[in-house]
Design a protein around this motif. Structure first.
Motif, PDB file in Angstrom:
ATOM      1  N   THR A 211       1.763  -2.984  -1.572  1.00  0.00           N
ATOM      2  CA  THR A 211       2.375  -2.559  -0.317  1.00  0.00           C
ATOM      3  C   THR A 211       3.840  -2.986  -0.309  1.00  0.00           C
ATOM      4  OG1 THR A 211       1.737  -4.605   0.834  1.00  0.00           O
ATOM      5  CG2 THR A 211       0.196  -2.732   0.940  1.00  0.00           C
ATOM      6  N   TYR A 212       4.696  -2.100   0.184  1.00  0.00           N
ATOM      7  CA  TYR A 212       6.125  -2.347   0.240  1.00  0.00           C
ATOM      8  C   TYR A 212       6.579  -2.206   1.690  1.00  0.00           C
ATOM      9  CZ  TYR A 212       5.677  -1.294  -4.753  1.00  0.00           C
ATOM     10  OH  TYR A 212       5.292  -1.265  -6.067  1.00  0.00           O
ATOM     11  N   ASP A 213       6.833  -3.335   2.342  1.00  0.00           N
ATOM     12  CA  ASP A 213       7.399  -3.347   3.687  1.00  0.00           C
ATOM     13  C   ASP A 213       8.914  -3.301   3.512  1.00  0.00           C
ATOM     14  OD1 ASP A 213       8.322  -3.851   6.222  1.00  0.00           O
ATOM     15  OD2 ASP A 213       6.953  -5.510   6.624  1.00  0.00           O
ATOM     16  N   VAL A 214       9.431  -2.097   3.497  1.00  0.00           N
ATOM     17  CA  VAL A 214      10.824  -1.899   3.086  1.00  0.00           C
ATOM     18  C   VAL A 214      11.795  -2.542   4.071  1.00  0.00           C
ATOM     19  CG1 VAL A 214      12.549  -0.180   2.465  1.00  0.00           C
ATOM     20  CG2 VAL A 214      10.144   0.238   1.947  1.00  0.00           C
ATOM     21  N   LEU A 215      11.532  -2.399   5.372  1.00  0.00           N
ATOM     22  CA  LEU A 215      12.456  -2.930   6.364  1.00  0.00           C
ATOM     23  C   LEU A 215      12.521  -4.454   6.321  1.00  0.00           C
ATOM     24  CD1 LEU A 215      11.824  -0.631   9.469  1.00  0.00           C
ATOM     25  CD2 LEU A 215      13.645  -0.489   7.758  1.00  0.00           C
TER      26      LEU A 215
END
Length: 259
Positions: A211-215
């Motif tokens: 998972t990539y929580d970009v913000l």
């Protein structure tokens, strides 16, 4: 006939035979070399042949990656169909509140009618107060091609939606190396921004979910060992590098975190 004369005639006969043999050999080899000389005199053909050979050896039964075409879409229209060029059809669509007003927007994914391996543009159509729609942006990279290598369907299923939090969600599901992927975008300061990505891949003896929580610049990777009966999982965390906001109209979600 004198012995000396016979010797001279014999010598001349030998010279003649050798000369004839030499001329014939020269002619035979010269004829055999002509195609090679012709190829050297036109080096472009040699380069093309080498390139074709390398393509067969290095990339068997594969195609070069498609590039975005020069297709232009209407900047505005009264109906959704006004944004669909004649050579395209609507492959997927969804409606919902996307930007910061209360008008129902539309997202389209188009498909080339004659080329199933062509890139599929995704169009963001914002509803206007006076009626009709305005094209906010288009992306040729948000959704992959439907087919690759001519007849291989890339995804088993796919979907686009707009949720109650005004996220544009693009989901693709595939077996094998393509795996599953979900990407999310949301309007921030009047720009549609890449905010989140989740991937799942199953390989020999292992499942990997990332998972990539970009913000918030957080990445989590969970590896599950499927070779053991209790299938233990190892979870690791990381921090994404500092970067300006990733814009929907510019980003390729399949490669942005490949490094």
């Amino acid at each position: 006939m004198k012995k000396q004369t016979k010797i001279i005639l014999t010598f001349l006969a030998c010279i003649t035979i050798i000369a004839i043999a030499f001329i014939y050999k020269l002619h035979w080899f010269g004829a055999g070399m002509k195609p090679q000389h012709a190829a050297i005199s036109n080096p472009e053909h040699v380069v093309e042949a080498a390139r074709d050979t390398q393509e067969v050896l290095l990339n068997p039964k594969t195609e070069s990656p498609k590039e975005a075409t020069q297709t232009e879409f209407s900047p505005s229209g009264n109906t959704v169909e006004d944004f669909v060029p004649g050579s395209y059809k609507i492959a997927m669509d969804t409606k919902g509140l996307l930007n910061n007003d209360e008008l129902e927007d539309v997202v389209l994914v188009l498909q080339n009618k004659t080329d199933s391996t062509d890139l599929r543009p995704t169009l963001i159509l914002l509803k206007q107060p006076e009626g009709g729609y305005r094209l906010y942006a288009s992306s040729w990279l948000a959704v992959g091609a439907a087919y690759i290598n001519g007849d291989y369907q890339q995804y088993d299923s796919e979907d686009i939606s707009i949720d109650q939090k005004r996220n544009l969600i693009i989901s693709t599901y595939g077996s094998g190396p393509v795996g599953n992927r979900e990407t999310r975008y949301r309007f921030i300061d009047n720009e549609l921004v890449f905010t989140y990505m989740e991937t799942f891949n199953a390989g020999a003896g292992q499942h990997t979910r990332a998972t990539y929580d970009v913000l918030n610049r957080k990445v989590t990777v969970e590896d599950t060992n499927t070779m053991k009966e209790d299938m233990p999982a190892a979870v690791s965390h990381g921090t994404l590098p500092q970067h300006p906001l990733y814009l929907f109209k510019e980003i390729d979600p399949t490669t942005v975190f490949s490094e």
